[in-house]
Design a protein around this motif. Structure first.
Motif, PDB file in Angstrom:
ATOM      1  N   ASP A 208       3.719   4.517  -5.225  1.00  0.00           N
ATOM      2  CA  ASP A 208       5.571   4.512  -5.116  1.00  0.00           C
ATOM      3  C   ASP A 208       5.822   3.206  -4.543  1.00  0.00           C
ATOM      4  OD1 ASP A 208       7.928   5.688  -6.368  1.00  0.00           O
ATOM      5  OD2 ASP A 208       8.215   6.470  -4.139  1.00  0.00           O
ATOM      6  N   CYS A 209       5.092   2.408  -3.857  1.00  0.00           N
ATOM      7  CA  CYS A 209       5.403   1.145  -3.302  1.00  0.00           C
ATOM      8  C   CYS A 209       6.207   0.223  -4.256  1.00  0.00           C
ATOM      9  CB  CYS A 209       4.212   0.589  -2.679  1.00  0.00           C
ATOM     10  SG  CYS A 209       4.495  -1.251  -1.488  1.00  0.00           S
ATOM     11  N   LYS A 210       7.305  -0.273  -3.404  1.00  0.00           N
ATOM     12  CA  LYS A 210       8.039  -1.183  -4.480  1.00  0.00           C
ATOM     13  C   LYS A 210       7.489  -2.840  -4.293  1.00  0.00           C
ATOM     14  CE  LYS A 210      11.055   2.007  -5.705  1.00  0.00           C
ATOM     15  NZ  LYS A 210      10.288   2.927  -5.339  1.00  0.00           N
ATOM     16  N   GLN A 211       7.028  -2.986  -3.041  1.00  0.00           N
ATOM     17  CA  GLN A 211       6.416  -4.417  -2.548  1.00  0.00           C
ATOM     18  C   GLN A 211       5.383  -4.689  -3.421  1.00  0.00           C
ATOM     19  OE1 GLN A 211       6.722  -5.142   1.685  1.00  0.00           O
ATOM     20  NE2 GLN A 211       5.106  -6.716   1.646  1.00  0.00           N
ATOM     21  N   ASP A 212       4.320  -3.760  -3.386  1.00  0.00           N
ATOM     22  CA  ASP A 212       2.737  -4.009  -4.021  1.00  0.00           C
ATOM     23  C   ASP A 212       2.811  -3.351  -5.153  1.00  0.00           C
ATOM     24  OD1 ASP A 212       1.956  -5.271  -1.576  1.00  0.00           O
ATOM     25  OD2 ASP A 212       1.828  -3.565  -0.647  1.00  0.00           O
TER      26      ASP A 212
END
Length: 422
Positions: A208-212
């Motif tokens: 769910d990571c937006k950065q990666d």
């Protein structure tokens, strides 16, 4: 120095608030049809509630909660979401003992998260949500999703996309968890610090990571659907079958994990496909949370629910150029000439309102022409004119603003005549 509203909040002014009221009214009406009852919980709760339910590895708990100490040195938090408080109330008030099960509830109110403000995202925002607690039947999953889709559809939204996934039961999640650890661990140093912290605690949150999200390991990460045991597969297939029976189109996305730790089995999001809606396309999200009642001290009571942002609902309506049927008119505007007539309209106006009419009069001592202009701006259906001569004759002149037709009416029968006309 002028004082302005806090960053990440908004004033909802007349002219705009009517949209909110219509959505809220439609939500209450639909919940009555689906047999969901309203619950109202405090705006703040003990911080421990969110640590134990939402999860200490989530962005909400780690970065976004408005936490403070009261004068008794107790840690309290402005509610960042609605489910935890509803489940806390369900346990505290022993609703699991009610004769009617599952317990079906809905809530509506402000939530608070310290996020970077942007279009469709505020630090104070309003959520409407439902919770069905006490049933492990996949049919209730379909019902909850159907309620959300019905609310959007009832106000004209068409460009919607429903995404569903299964997060499996505890056994399935444990197997998937180990597969994720094995997959990411050799190269976890290439990920953000949040993902590195989540590797051992809750590796599914890495997805769910937006950065990666563009990292190559994300694209070929183990899918939860490949690790579902037999019972979880049967459950998920049933949910899909029921949605198909209800003629609700959906797509399965194995990367949909939702942002809260308490989810298991069914997870879903409803998105806007409208052109120009913006980068944040999610309108609504929810899922099943078996085990949450036990986590906060209650007995086993499986549940499912969703929450939707009213702000994003309105943005989706705007993106599809949908005009809501807002009532923007009054029944009667009283125009007066002379002091005695002006004094008389104070009581007459009150009688009109008590009789159920929306009515208004002049409060700025304007000339008759300006009063008529005010009536026109108010979209008055009728204008009633009372002057000194009419008052002495015990009569009042009534004009239809739609047709221009005028009539003279006895003051004693004025309200009854207006009721016949409207």
């Amino acid at each position: 120095m002028s004082i302005r509203l806090p960053r990440g909040t908004q004033d909802i002014l007349p002219g705009q608030v009517e949209k909110w009221q219509l959505i809220e009214e439609k939500a209450r009406e639909l919940c009555a049809n689906f047999q969901y009852s309203e619950i109202r919980t405090p705006i703040f709760e003990h911080t421990e509630l969110f640590l134990r339910s939402v999860g200490d590895t989530t962005d909400i708990v780690q970065k976004e909660m408005y936490e403070f100490k009261d004068r008794g040195d107790r840690s309290l938090t402005l509610r960042p979401e609605g489910t935890a408080a509803v489940v806390r109330s369900f346990v505290e008030h022993k609703m699991y003992g009610d004769a009617n099960q599952p317990v079906k509830l809905y809530y509506m109110g402000p939530m608070f998260r310290y996020e970077r403000p942007q279009a469709g995202r505020y630090r104070q925002f309003v959520q409407f949500g439902v919770e069905a607690i006490g049933s492990a039947d996949p049919a209730i999953d379909a019902e909850v999703i159907a309620l959300a889709m019905s609310l959007y559809g009832s106000l004209g939204l068409k460009k919607l996309k429903l995404i569903i996934n299964s997060l499996g039961d505890k056994e399935s999640r444990n197997a998937h968890r180990q597969a994720l650890v094995d997959h990411f661990k050799p190269r976890i140093g290439e990920f953000c610090s949040d993902c590195q912290n989540r590797l051992e605690k809750n590796p599914m949150r890495i997805l769910d990571c937006k950065q990666d999200h563009d990292h190559e390991l994300m694209k070929n990460a183990p899918s939860i659907l490949d690790y579902l045991n037999t019972n979880s597969k049967i459950y998920f297939n049933k949910v899909q079958q029921y949605l198909t029976n209800l003629n609700i189109p959906f797509e399965v996305d194995s990367n949909l994990v939702r942002g809260l730790d308490y989810y298991n089995h069914t997870a879903f999001e409803i998105m806007s496909d409208a052109e120009g809606f913006g980068a944040i396309t999610t309108l609504c999200g929810g899922g099943r949370y078996n085990g949450l009642t036990e986590e906060i001290g209650g007995p086993e009571a499986p549940g499912i629910g969703f929450a939707m942002s009213i702000e994003r609902f309105i943005a989706a309506l705007d993106a599809e150029n949908i005009e809501l049927p807002i009532k923007n008119e009054i029944d009667c505007y009283l125009v007066s000439l002379g002091e005695e007539a002006k004094d008389y309209t104070v009581g007459l106006l009150h009688k009109l309102r008590l009789a159920g009419f929306s009515a208004e009069r002049d409060y700025l001592d304007r000339k008759i022409k300006a009063q008529f202009k005010a009536a026109d701006r108010s979209n008055a259906k009728y204008v009633a004119v009372l002057g000194e001569d009419e008052l002495k004759a015990n009569k009042i002149n009534l004009k239809s603003m739609a047709t221009g037709e005028q009539m003279e009416i006895e003051l004693e029968t004025f309200i009854d005549k207006l009721a016949e006309l409207i």
